[in-house]
Design a protein around this motif. Sequence first.
Motif, short mmCIF file in Angstrom:
data_model
loop_
_atom_site.label_atom_id
_atom_site.label_comp_id
_atom_site.label_asym_id
_atom_site.label_seq_id
_atom_site.Cartn_x
_atom_site.Cartn_y
_atom_site.Cartn_z
N TYR A 87 0.35 -6.77 1.58
CA TYR A 87 1.43 -7.35 0.79
C TYR A 87 2.41 -6.20 0.50
CZ TYR A 87 -2.21 -10.83 0.20
OH TYR A 87 -3.19 -11.75 0.44
N PRO A 88 3.44 -6.04 1.34
CA PRO A 88 4.27 -4.83 1.28
C PRO A 88 4.78 -4.48 -0.11
CG PRO A 88 4.77 -6.03 3.27
CD PRO A 88 3.82 -6.89 2.49
N TRP A 89 5.25 -5.44 -0.84
CA TRP A 89 5.85 -5.10 -2.14
C TRP A 89 4.79 -4.77 -3.20
CZ3 TRP A 89 10.69 -3.68 -2.53
CH2 TRP A 89 11.57 -4.08 -1.53
N ASP A 90 3.53 -5.01 -2.85
CA ASP A 90 2.43 -4.56 -3.71
C ASP A 90 1.76 -3.32 -3.15
OD1 ASP A 90 2.78 -6.62 -5.53
OD2 ASP A 90 1.47 -7.98 -4.41
N SER A 91 2.40 -2.71 -2.15
CA SER A 91 1.81 -1.55 -1.47
C SER A 91 2.71 -0.32 -1.56
CB SER A 91 1.56 -1.88 0.01
OG SER A 91 0.73 -3.01 0.16
N ILE A 92 3.56 -0.28 -2.55
CA ILE A 92 4.55 0.80 -2.57
C ILE A 92 4.10 2.03 -3.36
CG2 ILE A 92 6.55 -0.64 -2.10
CD1 ILE A 92 7.10 -0.87 -5.02
N TYR A 93 3.02 1.92 -4.13
CA TYR A 93 2.56 3.09 -4.90
C TYR A 93 1.04 3.20 -4.85
CZ TYR A 93 7.22 2.67 -7.01
OH TYR A 93 8.57 2.56 -7.22
N GLY A 94 0.58 4.42 -4.64
CA GLY A 94 -0.81 4.77 -4.90
C GLY A 94 -1.85 4.23 -3.94
N PRO A 95 -3.05 4.91 -3.94
CA PRO A 95 -4.18 4.39 -3.18
C PRO A 95 -4.77 3.17 -3.90
CG PRO A 95 -4.79 6.35 -4.41
CD PRO A 95 -3.33 6.16 -4.64
N PRO A 96 -5.71 2.50 -3.24
CA PRO A 96 -6.34 2.80 -1.95
C PRO A 96 -5.51 2.29 -0.78
CG PRO A 96 -7.30 0.82 -2.86
CD PRO A 96 -6.32 1.33 -3.89
N LEU A 97 -5.94 2.66 0.43
CA LEU A 97 -5.31 2.14 1.63
C LEU A 97 -5.54 0.63 1.69
CD1 LEU A 97 -3.88 2.93 4.32
CD2 LEU A 97 -6.16 3.04 5.35
N ARG A 98 -4.49 -0.12 1.89
CA ARG A 98 -4.60 -1.57 1.92
C ARG A 98 -3.63 -2.14 2.97
NH1 ARG A 98 -2.58 0.79 -2.53
NH2 ARG A 98 -0.65 0.04 -3.53
N LEU A 99 -3.95 -1.87 4.23
CA LEU A 99 -3.10 -2.29 5.34
C LEU A 99 -3.29 -3.76 5.66
CD1 LEU A 99 -3.48 0.71 7.84
CD2 LEU A 99 -1.75 0.35 6.07
N ALA A 100 -2.26 -4.33 6.30
CA ALA A 100 -2.37 -5.69 6.81
C ALA A 100 -3.50 -5.76 7.82
CB ALA A 100 -1.05 -6.11 7.45
N THR A 101 -4.13 -6.90 7.91
CA THR A 101 -5.25 -7.05 8.83
C THR A 101 -4.82 -7.50 10.22
OG1 THR A 101 -5.58 -9.31 8.01
CG2 THR A 101 -6.87 -7.55 6.97
N ASP A 102 -3.56 -7.90 10.37
CA ASP A 102 -3.05 -8.28 11.68
C ASP A 102 -2.13 -7.19 12.21
OD1 ASP A 102 -0.77 -8.59 10.16
OD2 ASP A 102 -0.69 -10.78 10.34
#
Length: 353
Positions: A224-239
């Motif tokens: 969820y890009p806009w929830d991925s803008i700061y800090g760990p952990p790594l949380r990449l898209a699965t596709d």
Amino acid sequence: MDLSTEFAAELAYLNTATYGLAPRAATDAALAHERDRVAGRLSMPYLDECVERSRTAFARLVGLPADRVAVGSHVSHFVGLVAASLRPGATVLVADEDFTSLLFPFLVAAGRGVNVRSVPLDRLLDAIDSGVDLVAVSAVQSADGRIAPLDALCTAAAAHGARLLVDATQAAGWLPLPVDRIDLLVVGGYKWLLGPRGTCFFAGTPEALADVVPYAAGWYAGQYPWDSIYGPPLRLATDARRFDLSPAWACWIGHAPALELLAAAGVPAIGAHNVALANRFRAGLGLPPGGSAIVSVAAPDGTAEWLADHGVSAAARAGRLRCSFHVSTTAADVDLALDLLSERSLDLAGRRP
């Protein structure tokens, strides 16, 4: 099929292999965005929507599920990810004549032990053996329009346990591609896909993508890009979105309408149109018909510049005149180019002692 009214070229444009013309709708969208940017009226949801519209239209155009398509900016970036993911000692087979955005990342990887074997394009198929881990080739050669035997390459690569990476920058949008058999696909968006420079697509089978490491992952590669803008952990898209690069938004705003135009027309109709015009050009030069939308012919130095001075855009590549034919091209454009080339030939003949 006639999409020429969607364009506003002021000359005969036989140069899509260098840079595709923007359809009117794409230009209107890009200009509207710049007016909004000046006024401070940017909408982040709209910008993201244009990226997703582009991804969806590209997937529809080439025949892939959208969740297997990543977006970025340049071919060499995605090829670089593939090269960086190869183990030391792996062997990559490439064509001598290919475009360097496909070649250089592997030649860089040679510095850490990746083996690069380069052969002429017409020997590529026969050079595939059990020692090859990856075959990397352009679907259509930039210099002269030669079409790689993709079906045969897919078969040979699979038979020897190798993967196939195809750069379809000069093919996607007019040439049918066996995307269900191609392991990895990369396509620059600013030529036959009619986008602004700065858009690119990367796709592949789930198995092949699983072996590519997303070394350049940033916030836009998040689930969820806009929830991925700061800090760990790594949380990449699965596709495939885990390979997405943060988009140059203005480019995607201009690209979405162009891709939707192409997807609505469809590759079979576009390809038939383009190749028919290319063969009209070939016939006018006394050449047999071919299957490519790019025609490369011997011509004196300065011919491309001379044509430009007389209202025809073409290119000089590998010491020859390269003309390319797309939905923005008309039969009248082809005939003007033929008339001018005939005139130039006669003019040059008259100057000989």
